[in-house]
Design an enzyme around this catalytic site. Structure first.
Site, short mmCIF file in Angstrom:
data_model
loop_
_atom_site.label_atom_id
_atom_site.label_comp_id
_atom_site.label_asym_id
_atom_site.label_seq_id
_atom_site.Cartn_x
_atom_site.Cartn_y
_atom_site.Cartn_z
CG ASP A 11 -78.12 -64.04 -28.90
OD1 ASP A 11 -79.11 -64.63 -28.38
OD2 ASP A 11 -77.07 -64.27 -28.37
CG ASP A 130 -78.33 -69.47 -18.27
OD1 ASP A 130 -79.00 -69.86 -18.97
OD2 ASP A 130 -78.52 -68.11 -18.49
#
Lengths: 251, 193
Positions: A11, A130
């Site tokens: 990230d 997702d």
């Protein structure tokens, strides 16, 4: 034989790795380039950078980071996060990204998948999905899994393939962060209904979980973050274990 | 050593330039015929769709220049496929340097092939110090058939020609610039030819 891939995910915010990276032997663990080089040496097959910068300045810094990764790292990498136009993709590829990943923007504007794969080739277009299992059915979620939609996972994945995606990155919201293993049943079903590679994401906790997702989940690649960043599972050891399970890996 | 990377608007070719930089060489991205002709080594890259790429080559006259080059030339990925006779992708005529047909993988396997696969039956000094069975990074939906010009093979659905050579022309289906240390060794070997 084509090897199963191990993919650490980083990230990135404002060109730096976000908290939660604890690596020994690194001069600057916040520098994504240092980290990427270390992972390449340890045997990672690919890298994914997820840009979670909220500002334009932050995104500009990430672009500089992409260029430095391309200069210094000799394995392929994907950049995702906040990509919503042909221009975004063009800029990232010109900075040396090998693939880009789109998620919410593909759901909001499915034609984007066609436009990107026509212009840049499907080989560099990853569609990240997702999804959450609700009452035995899987539904696509947006914005990092926070916003539910009515779209069924198995319908969406077929549409994504038809529109020209080159690869699917599937994250199960039910498994993400649990360290209890990947969503192998859903993954195996995904592999049976589309003919493009599937990256499993969400739930990695042990080496056995990776073996399970390659065998039971039929995944082509497995992605994880914290188990790699905290050194809980060294990639070399993981690959040796996978090879002992007769799973083809690059060592 | 002057290295020219042919720039005809085909995808991410900066990675190749960066790989040479890691080896200590400055490679030039160019579509200038004179610079290409005078270079000691020429890289012919390519990412994307064959029909479109061939149109771009024709528009700049590079389709006539490339087959006449005398120095070592290395085609990478789509670059290698375009050096073949013909490809099934958009039914495209290639440059015809390699006497081989490029076909699409069937649905018996996942398409594209994406990831690391092994190269075997290595038959060229391009693979000096490379072990038979070394892994290379590949991303492709079309492959060159096994043929007499093959200098390496990979197995995916079938055994196919993963590297080709004829005279001063070399082609690799894999991406040496993305294939870790072994890939960089192959680029170095190409400079040492």
């Amino acid at each position: 034989m084509l090897a199963k891939r191990i993919i650490p995910c980083l990230d990135i915010k404002n060109g730096r790795t976000v908290k939660g990276v604890n690596f020994v032997n690194l001069i600057d663990a916040g520098d994504p380039v240092e980290l990427a080089k270390q992972y390449a040496i340890e045997g990672a097959d690919e890298l994914v950078f997820l840009d979670i910068s909220a500002t334009l300045e932050g995104r500009a810094t990430t672009l500089e980071m992409v260029l430095r990764v391309a200069e210094q790292v000799n394995i392929p990498f994907t950049v995702g996060g906040g990509i919503s136009s042909i221009e975004d993709v063009d800029t990232l590829l010109k900075h040396g990204a090998d693939k880009i990943s789109i998620n919410s923007s593909a759901v909001k504007n499915p034609d984007l998948i066609n436009e990107l794969s026509n212009k840049f080739g499907s080989q560099c277009i990853v569609v990240a999905i997702d999804a959450k299992q609700i009452d035995n059915d899987w539904f696509v979620h947006l914005a990092g899994g926070t916003i539910p939609t009515e779209i069924r996972l198995f319908d969406w994945v077929k549409e994504v393939e038809q529109r020209g995606a080159g690869e699917i990155l599937f994250t199960s919201m039910n498994h993400d962060g649990t360290k209890n293993g990947f969503a192998n049943e859903a993954l195996a079903k995904l592999s049976s209904i589309v003919n493009i590679p599937i990256i499993a994401s969400g739930g990695a906790g042990t080496k056995q979980h990776f073996a399970d997702t390659f065998i039971e989940g039929k995944a082509d690649a497995a992605l994880a973050a914290s188990v790699f960043h905290f050194g809980e599972i060294p990639i070399k050891e993981l690959k040796e274990e996978l090879r002992n399970n007769n799973i083809e890996v690059r060592i | 050593m002057k290295i020219a990377i042919i720039d005809y608007g085909a995808g991410n070719i900066k990675s190749i330039q960066f790989a040479f930089k890691r080896l200590g060489y400055e490679a030039l991205l160019t579509n200038n015929a004179d610079i290409i002709k005078q270079a000691d080594r020429v890289i012919f890259p390519g990412v994307g769709e064959a029909g479109h790429a061939m149109k771009m080559l024709k528009a700049s006259g590079l389709d006539r220049l490339i087959p006449r080059l005398k120095q070592p030339v290395l085609g990478i990925c789509l670059g290698m496929q375009l050096m073949c006779l013909h490809t099934e992708e958009s039914n495209t005529q290639g440059l015809g340097i390699f006497d081989v047909e490029v076909r699409k993988f069937t649905n018996a396997v996942k398409v594209p092939q994406m990831g690391w696969n092994t190269i075997s039956n290595l038959k060229s000094s391009l693979f000096k110090d490379i072990l038979d069975g070394e892994y290379m990074y590949l991303v492709h939906s079309y492959y060159a058939e096994q043929c007499k010009e093959a200098i390496a093979t990979t197995h995916y659905e079938i055994d196919y020609a993963t590297a080709l050579q004829k005279d001063n022309f070399y082609g690799v289906q894999f991406h040496p610039e993305k294939s870790s240390g072994a890939g960089e060794q192959i680029l170095k070997n190409f400079l040492d030819l």
